[in-house]
Scaffold this motif. Sequence first.
Motif, PDB file in Angstrom:
ATOM      1  N   SER A 119      -1.365  17.530  15.976  1.00 53.63           N
ATOM      2  CA  SER A 119      -0.681  18.739  15.497  1.00 53.63           C
ATOM      3  C   SER A 119      -0.310  18.609  14.029  1.00 53.63           C
ATOM      4  CB  SER A 119       0.571  18.994  16.326  1.00 53.63           C
ATOM      5  OG  SER A 119       0.245  19.201  17.674  1.00 53.63           O
ATOM      6  N   ALA A 120       0.154  17.422  13.651  1.00 60.97           N
ATOM      7  CA  ALA A 120       0.496  17.179  12.247  1.00 60.97           C
ATOM      8  C   ALA A 120      -0.742  17.304  11.370  1.00 60.97           C
ATOM      9  CB  ALA A 120       1.133  15.799  12.092  1.00 60.97           C
ATOM     10  N   LEU A 121      -1.849  16.770  11.850  1.00 59.60           N
ATOM     11  CA  LEU A 121      -3.104  16.844  11.098  1.00 59.60           C
ATOM     12  C   LEU A 121      -3.544  18.292  10.902  1.00 59.60           C
ATOM     13  CD1 LEU A 121      -5.419  15.324   9.751  1.00 59.60           C
ATOM     14  CD2 LEU A 121      -6.510  15.166  11.994  1.00 59.60           C
TER      15      LEU A 121
ATOM     16  N   ASP B  21     -13.674   4.131  12.810  1.00 56.10           N
ATOM     17  CA  ASP B  21     -14.290   4.008  11.486  1.00 56.10           C
ATOM     18  C   ASP B  21     -13.637   4.932  10.464  1.00 56.10           C
ATOM     19  OD1 ASP B  21     -16.138   2.128  12.466  1.00 56.10           O
ATOM     20  OD2 ASP B  21     -17.508   3.725  13.094  1.00 56.10           O
ATOM     21  N   ASN B  22     -12.333   5.113  10.587  1.00 55.59           N
ATOM     22  CA  ASN B  22     -11.630   6.026   9.698  1.00 55.59           C
ATOM     23  C   ASN B  22     -11.714   5.590   8.237  1.00 55.59           C
ATOM     24  OD1 ASN B  22      -9.829   8.281   9.101  1.00 55.59           O
ATOM     25  ND2 ASN B  22      -8.408   6.651   8.532  1.00 55.59           N
ATOM     26  N   GLU B  23     -11.637   4.284   7.989  1.00 53.99           N
ATOM     27  CA  GLU B  23     -11.654   3.837   6.596  1.00 53.99           C
ATOM     28  C   GLU B  23     -12.918   4.295   5.888  1.00 53.99           C
ATOM     29  OE1 GLU B  23     -11.200   1.610   9.141  1.00 53.99           O
ATOM     30  OE2 GLU B  23      -9.105   1.055   8.907  1.00 53.99           O
ATOM     31  N   LEU B  24     -14.066   4.071   6.530  1.00 57.33           N
ATOM     32  CA  LEU B  24     -15.342   4.442   5.931  1.00 57.33           C
ATOM     33  C   LEU B  24     -15.464   5.958   5.761  1.00 57.33           C
ATOM     34  CD1 LEU B  24     -17.934   3.232   4.873  1.00 57.33           C
ATOM     35  CD2 LEU B  24     -18.890   3.411   7.165  1.00 57.33           C
ATOM     36  N   LEU B  25     -15.062   6.695   6.767  1.00 55.41           N
ATOM     37  CA  LEU B  25     -15.129   8.153   6.691  1.00 55.41           C
ATOM     38  C   LEU B  25     -14.150   8.711   5.660  1.00 55.41           C
ATOM     39  CD1 LEU B  25     -15.424   8.872  10.505  1.00 55.41           C
ATOM     40  CD2 LEU B  25     -17.246   9.074   8.805  1.00 55.41           C
ATOM     41  N   SER B  26     -12.964   8.122   5.564  1.00 56.34           N
ATOM     42  CA  SER B  26     -11.978   8.568   4.570  1.00 56.34           C
ATOM     43  C   SER B  26     -12.462   8.293   3.156  1.00 56.34           C
ATOM     44  CB  SER B  26     -10.636   7.882   4.807  1.00 56.34           C
ATOM     45  OG  SER B  26     -10.052   8.363   5.980  1.00 56.34           O
ATOM     46  N   ILE B  27     -13.138   7.164   2.971  1.00 51.80           N
ATOM     47  CA  ILE B  27     -13.711   6.849   1.654  1.00 51.80           C
ATOM     48  C   ILE B  27     -14.748   7.904   1.272  1.00 51.80           C
ATOM     49  CG2 ILE B  27     -15.238   5.230   0.447  1.00 51.80           C
ATOM     50  CD1 ILE B  27     -13.633   2.964   1.852  1.00 51.80           C
TER      51      ILE B  27
ATOM     52  N   ASN C  72       0.831  -1.198   0.000  1.00 44.94           N
ATOM     53  CA  ASN C  72       0.000   0.000   0.000  1.00 44.94           C
ATOM     54  C   ASN C  72       0.872   1.257   0.000  1.00 44.94           C
ATOM     55  OD1 ASN C  72      -2.342   1.450   0.006  1.00 44.94           O
ATOM     56  ND2 ASN C  72      -2.747   1.205   2.175  1.00 44.94           N
ATOM     57  N   ASN C  73       1.903   1.270   0.850  1.00 46.55           N
ATOM     58  CA  ASN C  73       2.820   2.413   0.891  1.00 46.55           C
ATOM     59  C   ASN C  73       3.570   2.571  -0.421  1.00 46.55           C
ATOM     60  OD1 ASN C  73       2.141   3.168   3.460  1.00 46.55           O
ATOM     61  ND2 ASN C  73       3.815   2.059   4.426  1.00 46.55           N
ATOM     62  N   LEU C  74       3.987   1.464  -1.000  1.00 47.15           N
ATOM     63  CA  LEU C  74       4.692   1.499  -2.276  1.00 47.15           C
ATOM     64  C   LEU C  74       3.781   2.065  -3.364  1.00 47.15           C
ATOM     65  CD1 LEU C  74       7.292   0.751  -3.768  1.00 47.15           C
ATOM     66  CD2 LEU C  74       6.310  -1.496  -4.184  1.00 47.15           C
ATOM     67  N   PHE C  75       2.517   1.645  -3.359  1.00 50.92           N
ATOM     68  CA  PHE C  75       1.556   2.124  -4.336  1.00 50.92           C
ATOM     69  C   PHE C  75       1.352   3.631  -4.190  1.00 50.92           C
ATOM     70  CE2 PHE C  75      -1.858   2.080  -7.223  1.00 50.92           C
ATOM     71  CZ  PHE C  75      -2.889   2.838  -6.687  1.00 50.92           C
ATOM     72  N   LEU C  76       1.189   4.097  -2.962  1.00 46.31           N
ATOM     73  CA  LEU C  76       0.989   5.526  -2.736  1.00 46.31           C
ATOM     74  C   LEU C  76       2.215   6.334  -3.139  1.00 46.31           C
ATOM     75  CD1 LEU C  76      -0.929   5.547   0.655  1.00 46.31           C
ATOM     76  CD2 LEU C  76      -1.828   6.000  -1.613  1.00 46.31           C
TER      77      LEU C  76
ATOM     78  N   LEU D 128      -2.396  19.014  -3.059  1.00 47.97           N
ATOM     79  CA  LEU D 128      -3.726  18.662  -2.579  1.00 47.97           C
ATOM     80  C   LEU D 128      -3.841  17.156  -2.359  1.00 47.97           C
ATOM     81  CD1 LEU D 128      -6.687  19.967  -2.243  1.00 47.97           C
ATOM     82  CD2 LEU D 128      -7.082  18.853  -4.426  1.00 47.97           C
ATOM     83  N   ILE D 129      -3.384  16.385  -3.327  1.00 42.49           N
ATOM     84  CA  ILE D 129      -3.447  14.931  -3.225  1.00 42.49           C
ATOM     85  C   ILE D 129      -2.539  14.432  -2.110  1.00 42.49           C
ATOM     86  CG2 ILE D 129      -2.939  12.774  -4.440  1.00 42.49           C
ATOM     87  CD1 ILE D 129      -3.879  14.271  -7.009  1.00 42.49           C
ATOM     88  N   LYS D 130      -1.358  14.977  -2.025  1.00 41.73           N
ATOM     89  CA  LYS D 130      -0.445  14.585  -0.956  1.00 41.73           C
ATOM     90  C   LYS D 130      -1.068  14.865   0.404  1.00 41.73           C
ATOM     91  CE  LYS D 130       4.286  15.334   0.711  1.00 41.73           C
ATOM     92  NZ  LYS D 130       5.555  16.046   0.480  1.00 41.73           N
ATOM     93  N   SER D 131      -1.702  16.014   0.539  1.00 44.08           N
ATOM     94  CA  SER D 131      -2.331  16.347   1.818  1.00 44.08           C
ATOM     95  C   SER D 131      -3.502  15.415   2.120  1.00 44.08           C
ATOM     96  CB  SER D 131      -2.768  17.807   1.842  1.00 44.08           C
ATOM     97  OG  SER D 131      -3.753  18.071   0.882  1.00 44.08           O
ATOM     98  N   LEU D 132      -4.259  15.020   1.113  1.00 41.94           N
ATOM     99  CA  LEU D 132      -5.360  14.081   1.341  1.00 41.94           C
ATOM    100  C   LEU D 132      -4.848  12.729   1.825  1.00 41.94           C
ATOM    101  CD1 LEU D 132      -7.644  14.898  -1.707  1.00 41.94           C
ATOM    102  CD2 LEU D 132      -8.192  15.256   0.711  1.00 41.94           C
ATOM    103  N   VAL D 133      -3.748  12.275   1.256  1.00 38.50           N
ATOM    104  CA  VAL D 133      -3.154  11.002   1.688  1.00 38.50           C
ATOM    105  C   VAL D 133      -2.700  11.113   3.141  1.00 38.50           C
ATOM    106  CG1 VAL D 133      -1.219   9.421   1.333  1.00 38.50           C
ATOM    107  CG2 VAL D 133      -2.505  10.266  -0.633  1.00 38.50           C
ATOM    108  N   TYR D 134      -2.051  12.200   3.474  1.00 39.69           N
ATOM    109  CA  TYR D 134      -1.596  12.401   4.852  1.00 39.69           C
ATOM    110  C   TYR D 134      -2.781  12.516   5.814  1.00 39.69           C
ATOM    111  CZ  TYR D 134       3.472  12.947   4.531  1.00 39.69           C
ATOM    112  OH  TYR D 134       4.820  12.714   4.397  1.00 39.69           O
ATOM    113  N   ILE D 135      -3.820  13.239   5.413  1.00 38.20           N
ATOM    114  CA  ILE D 135      -4.990  13.398   6.270  1.00 38.20           C
ATOM    115  C   ILE D 135      -5.602  12.042   6.586  1.00 38.20           C
ATOM    116  CG2 ILE D 135      -7.383  14.236   6.305  1.00 38.20           C
ATOM    117  CD1 ILE D 135      -6.333  16.778   4.874  1.00 38.20           C
ATOM    118  N   ALA D 136      -5.769  11.218   5.567  1.00 35.57           N
ATOM    119  CA  ALA D 136      -6.359   9.890   5.792  1.00 35.57           C
ATOM    120  C   ALA D 136      -5.491   9.070   6.745  1.00 35.57           C
ATOM    121  CB  ALA D 136      -6.533   9.157   4.462  1.00 35.57           C
ATOM    122  N   GLY D 137      -4.192   9.130   6.581  1.00 34.52           N
ATOM    123  CA  GLY D 137      -3.294   8.366   7.442  1.00 34.52           C
ATOM    124  C   GLY D 137      -3.254   8.875   8.868  1.00 34.52           C
ATOM    125  N   LEU D 138      -3.234  10.191   9.032  1.00 39.99           N
ATOM    126  CA  LEU D 138      -3.179  10.775  10.377  1.00 39.99           C
ATOM    127  C   LEU D 138      -4.502  10.612  11.119  1.00 39.99           C
ATOM    128  CD1 LEU D 138      -1.143  13.982   9.542  1.00 39.99           C
ATOM    129  CD2 LEU D 138      -0.376  12.062  10.956  1.00 39.99           C
TER     130      LEU D 138
END
Length: 121
Positions: free
Chosen positions: A48-50, A86-92, A5-9, A69-79
Amino acid sequence: MHYLNNLFLTFILSCIFIMNSNGQSPVKNYTAAWKKVQEHVNNNLPASALAEVRKIYTQAKKDKQDAQLIKSLVYIAGLQDQNREDNELLSIAEMEKEIKTSREPARSVLNSLLAGMYLNY
């Protein structure tokens, strides 16, 4: 699986940075902001990072900098994964909302990220 997953991102983000010059506004330098985010992550301060990443997201959206924008979205989902249930569902749901307002080529990259999120859900 997490490694793939990390490699793909990483691959997707690399592609975005390569395409960054394709039809976007002049690139604003976000290096200092990302350095601040990394410092918070290294100090185990995900909230704080978020907050910093959300600032980058807002600025990137205003500047029409799709790669940031995309980089920030990836970081937001991870943080957020560290801070809410239920982060997965909310991030989707958040990614689907972002796709509706994005333009190409960012829309295609976000759709690809969304597919990965569905796969891991």
